[in-house]
Structures are given as C-alpha cells and as structure tokens.
Write an enzyme that holds these catalytic residues in place. Structure first.
Site, mmCIF file in Angstrom:
data_model
loop_
_atom_site.group_PDB
_atom_site.id
_atom_site.type_symbol
_atom_site.label_atom_id
_atom_site.label_comp_id
_atom_site.label_asym_id
_atom_site.label_seq_id
_atom_site.Cartn_x
_atom_site.Cartn_y
_atom_site.Cartn_z
ATOM 1 N N VAL A 1 34.228 76.475 7.533
ATOM 2 C CA VAL A 1 34.214 77.922 7.761
ATOM 3 C C VAL A 1 35.604 78.517 7.541
ATOM 4 O O VAL A 1 35.749 79.568 6.900
ATOM 5 C CB VAL A 1 33.711 78.242 9.191
ATOM 6 N N ALA A 2 36.646 77.846 8.042
ATOM 7 C CA ALA A 2 38.017 78.342 7.896
ATOM 8 C C ALA A 2 38.445 78.340 6.429
ATOM 9 O O ALA A 2 38.988 79.336 5.928
ATOM 10 C CB ALA A 2 38.971 77.492 8.732
ATOM 11 N N TRP B 1 36.521 78.317 3.813
ATOM 12 C CA TRP B 1 35.675 79.263 3.079
ATOM 13 C C TRP B 1 36.202 80.691 3.231
ATOM 14 O O TRP B 1 36.191 81.465 2.277
ATOM 15 C CB TRP B 1 34.240 79.165 3.593
ATOM 16 N N HIS B 2 36.697 81.025 4.432
ATOM 17 C CA HIS B 2 37.220 82.374 4.650
ATOM 18 C C HIS B 2 38.487 82.617 3.822
ATOM 19 O O HIS B 2 38.641 83.666 3.207
ATOM 20 C CB HIS B 2 37.533 82.600 6.133
ATOM 21 N N ASP B 3 39.406 81.654 3.862
ATOM 22 C CA ASP B 3 40.664 81.819 3.128
ATOM 23 C C ASP B 3 41.421 80.494 3.148
ATOM 24 O O ASP B 3 41.340 79.750 4.121
ATOM 25 C CB ASP B 3 41.532 82.920 3.763
#
Length: 562
Positions: free
Chosen positions: A445-446, A448-450
């Site tokens: 998730v981290a 994927w965000h940036d």
C-alpha cells in the site's frame, strides 16, 4: 416519515451502497447480537452530547485561529492562498491533488455528459451486443484526450501485462511475473516517466489534458493485475475441471443476480478474457482516473450479462448525488475558513499551542479524507449513471473511527477489498502469520501510493500499532458481557485513536518536524499535559458515542465491521 428520520436516512450507511444491506438471514443474526435498548436518552449520553456541544465548536475555532489572518504566522503562508468565492474570503487551493480536480471540474462534467449521451445515442440507433464494445471505443478516444502522445508509454505496460498471462503457461510463474513486473513498473515510472524516446511526435507532440501519464497509472496497475489474477484463477478452474466452458454465456445471463462476493469469482467463459474486454476494463472512463476499483470479473458480469438493480434505482442515485454536493460544500467551507494545508506546507506553526497544532493536523487529515472522497464519489456517481455499480470507497466519516483494523476497512474500501482478495487471502489471511501478512499488505500500500521512505515507514507504523489492538481484542473478548467492558473498550479506543493520529500526522500532514513539535509541546509543558488529559477525555466520550452509533446500526441488522 418524520424530518429527523429522513435526515438520518439521508446520512445512513445503507443510502451509500446496497452492498452494505444484509440479506434477511444475516440481518436477523446481527439483530440478535445487538443491544436492544438504546442509550441515547440516558443521563450518561446526555452528558456526552453536552461535551460534544462544547468541544466540536471549540475545535473548529482553534483550527481557524491557528490558520487564519489573525495568526502571527499568516504572512508565511499567505502567498499560497487564492481568491475565493465565499463571503469575499481567500481559499486554500494549495493541495495540488485536489486543485487538479477542483480546477478541471468543468472538463470532467463535460466528459460525463458526452460519455453518457453517446452511450444512449449509440444504444438507440445501433445494435450493440456487448457494452464493452462501446467502452473499448470510447476508451481509445479518452486515453488520447487525457494523455495525448504519451499514450504509447502506457500502452506498452498494458500490452506486456496482457502477454504475461497469455504466453506464460505455468500458473505459478505467471502469478510471480505479474507481481514482479507490476511492482517494477511503479519504480520505473517514478524514475523515468518523462524519459525521451527519441521519437519526435511522442517527445514533443500533444501531451493531452494530463501530461503526467504516470499519475493515474497506479490505478490502472490494480486493474491490470486484477485481470491477470482473475484470468489465471478461471483458467486453473477450467483446467482442473477438464471441461471447456467457453459457451457458458446463456447460463450466466439466466442466473439470478450474483451478490458482490459471488461476482468476484463469476463463472465467466474463458473467451471473455480477451483484449477488447481487457482494454475496455482498463480504460473504463468513469473509473479510469481514480476508481473506485471494481474487479475484472465483476465489471464484465455487470457489463455484458446482468446489470444490478441498484443502477436502475434513480431515486437512490439522485440521493447519492445530493450526498456528493453536501460533501463538496463542506470542503469549500473548510478551504475558505481554515488554511491548514498552506500552514502544513510552510510549517508555519511556530508559537502555536499543542491544541492548535493538533487541530491543524486533524483538520488537515479531514481535508485529505474529503479530497479523496469527493472525486471518488463523483466518479462512482458517473459510473452509476452509466449502469456499473462499483463499491463505495468511503463508508465512514474519518472522525468516526476508533479501531485501526476497522479504519482500513472503511477507508478506500475498494482498494482494501482488492488487497484482501489478491494479497492478504492468498498469503494466508488472518491465520498464523497475520502480522507478517499485514506487513506485506501495508508495504505494498505504501509503495503503491508513492516511492517514498516516509510512506513506507508510515505503513510499518500502522502494522506496529495494530499489534496492541489485536492482542487486547483476543485477551479481553471473554469479558464482553461485563458491565465495565464498554468503558474498558473506550479506554482502548482512546489509545488506538492517539496512535492512528500520530501515524497519519507523521505520514500525511505534519511530517517529522511537525509531529515532533506536537509531541514536545504536549509532554514538556504544563499546558501540553493539560491538553493531553482533556483531549483524551473528549476522545473517551467520542468512542462511547461511536459504540452506540454502531449498536443503532446493528438494531437495524447492519454490521459492516468498521
């Protein structure tokens, strides 16, 4: 129906998404578990309402005092403000992500009208056997309009991903390559999104409405991987059954409506996993920019086999639109009266009290929540108008959360469902390696965000903060029928909320400097310690109200576990 009940119905969970409505069997089971006696009229909860009446206005006033022209730090962030339209005030349009949406709202509205009108005109004058044929054609036009001659860069990723499943015959190898290639593209795009190709028309030609083609790629990647995983799962089912189900369309179209869980594994014919459906799914215009994410199986089932009853309920869709308008007006009020984003960008909190710094951070988090909620609801509204019902992304107000686990079930719900289906459950789910699986999920998730260390640290912090909640839940569950259990849970909720706030303030709002400044002021000064004690008391009251709100939902048979 009284005005109060109509008002409560307008803001209810069930008004957002029919997926949240239980079937009769589940409804009765939930009602049996609920406390049949409401606490709203007790002396305890009347006191809680008094605390709310005092505390909430004070929170708004404090955030305004810390971020308005009356604050000594105002000259430091004044340059980030623009001319507004409410009561002659300036507006804080300094968040680039929301500014893009806000500044291009007219263009988006035009696309909605064009897309919706063309669909109906073509349906009226031409015999189109499958909806995805139109989505494919409009997707080609939309992709070029939004990315121009940067489109080939995106098409390369799309084609390679499609090739992985259709040319790698080994099931496990195809899954591994899908994940490796998907993660690799996040890094490659971050580093080389504008790398020159040497082809003049691509490097210097029309770049579309959004030159940064990689900005929306992350959502496209989720759909690419959904296609691959759904195709590989279906191919394995057919291989194991040793039968061909290519001619299964009649069976699907005559089945009773599949619910949202059944649609994840809808028995689509293997021929449906073709290039036209794949491209139509990836470029489906209402959901292309930011989702919500609907899986490939669900999208094709709704598109080509059976549309859901929810998309034919125009009264419900209109009410959903009114909820969207309400949220936009709330956001405009915050941007015109609290310049917390500009303060955060310039770190202009020198001399502020711990209460003021905490309110800067809290309302910043609320603006982050709204800046995501508003586009997602607009795009979902567009999709509902067009006949596709994706999941609702935000089903709880950000401030109506006391559990880290439940928070992630309600925040970006379609993404949460995606990671559960394609990462968490395949890795073993909540069994023996629950913490390790959660660490893998939040690491993805981290990233994927940036591609940023701060966000990776945020993801790991979230997992660390999950451990006490999971442990306490397991240990204290045996006491759930004791009179003091609710109050003990409220104390645990206060601890949880503090940890979630610190993690999110660090990751998304105040950063390292602001979070450390808040903690120093809070525990090294008398006023800071007073603030910590009183705010913890207010959070205790808030947790008790949240508990009762969920009990009220359970009395109606609704339990969304968040």
């Amino acid at each position: 129906m009284t005005f109060l009940s109509e008002f409560l119905s307008f803001f209810s969970l069930e008004a957002l998404d029919t997926r949240l409505l239980p079937n009769e069997q589940k409804k009765q089971a939930v009602q049996k578990r609920s406390n049949p006696v409401s606490k709203w009229h007790t002396l305890e909860f009347k006191f809680y309402m008094l605390v709310f009446a005092i505390t909430v206005p004070l929170m708004y006033k404090t955030a305004m005092d810390a971020s308005n022209e009356t604050n000594p730090n105002y000259p430091r962030f004044q340059h980030l403000l623009s001319d507004g339209w409410l009561f002659g005030r300036k507006v804080d349009n300094s968040d680039q992500q929301y500014a893009f949406f806000r500044n291009n709202f007219g263009v988006l509205a035009a696309f909605i009208v064009i897309h919706w009108s063309l669909r109906r005109l073509i349906g009226k004058f031409f015999q189109v056997t499958k909806r995805t044929y139109y989505d494919f054609g409009f997707g080609v036009f939309f992709l070029f309009a939004i990315h121009g001659f940067n489109t080939p860069k995106l098409l390369i990723h799309i084609a390679i991903n499609y090739s992985i499943t259709h040319f790698i015959k080994n099931h496990r190898a195809a899954i591994a390559v899908t994940w490796v290639y998907g993660l690799l593209t996040l890094f490659v795009n971050d580093w080389y999104w504008d790398y020159p190709t040497g082809i003049s028309i691509i490097d210097h030609g029309f770049k579309g409405i959004v030159e940064r083609w990689d900005v929306f790629y992350n959502f496209t990647l989720l759909r690419m991987m959904s296609f691959n995983m759904d195709y590989l799962e279906r191919a394995k089912e057919i291989e194991n059954a040793k039968v061909s189900l290519d001619k299964d369309e009649t069976k699907l179209s005559t089945l009773s409506y599949l619910d949202d869980r059944q649609r994840l594994t809808a028995p689509l014919p293997i021929v449906d996993y073709n290039w036209v459906n794949y491209f139509a799914y990836l470029t489906y215009t209402p959901l292309f920019i930011a989702g919500p994410i609907v899986t490939f199986n669900d999208f094709i089932y709704q598109s080509n086999y059976q549309s859901l009853p929810s998309v034919k309920d125009y009264t419900r869709t209109f009410r959903y639109f009114l909820r969207l308008v309400f949220c936009v007006l709330v956001m405009e009020f915050l941007l015109h009266f609290m310049y917390v984003v500009a303060v955060s960008k310039t770190k202009a909190w020198e001399g502020d009290t711990p209460f003021q710094i905490s309110m800067l951070g809290m309302f910043n988090l609320n603006i982050i929540w709204l800046k995501l909620l508003i586009p997602w609801r607009l795009f979902r509204f567009w999709s509902l108008l067009d006949g596709i019902d994706p999941p609702e992304n935000m089903i709880r107000c950000m401030d109506n959360n006391y559990s880290a686990l439940a928070f992630w079930r309600a925040w970006h719900r379609s993404f949460n469902r995606w990671v559960i289906r394609y990462i968490y459950i395949p890795m073993g789910g909540g069994g023996k390696y629950r913490i390790i699986n959660s660490l893998l999920v939040f690491s993805f998730v981290a990233i994927w965000h940036d591609i940023e260390l701060k966000l990776l640290m945020w993801g790991w912090l979230v997992v660390v903060f999950l451990i006490p909640e999971i442990s306490a839940t397991i240990y204290f569950k045996r006491f759930e029928h004791e009179w003091w259990f609710r109050h003990l849970c409220a104390v645990g909720a206060v601890v949880n909320i503090w940890m979630m706030m610190i993690a999110n303030l660090y990751g998304f709002c105040l950063g390292n400097d602001g979070t450390l400044a808040l903690l120093r002021e809070m525990f090294n000064t008398v006023s800071g310690i007073e603030f910590f004690i009183f705010s913890s008391g207010a959070l205790f009251v808030g947790a008790q109200v949240m508990f009762e709100l969920r009990e009220a939902e359970k009395r109606k048979g609704i339990d969304v576990r968040c």
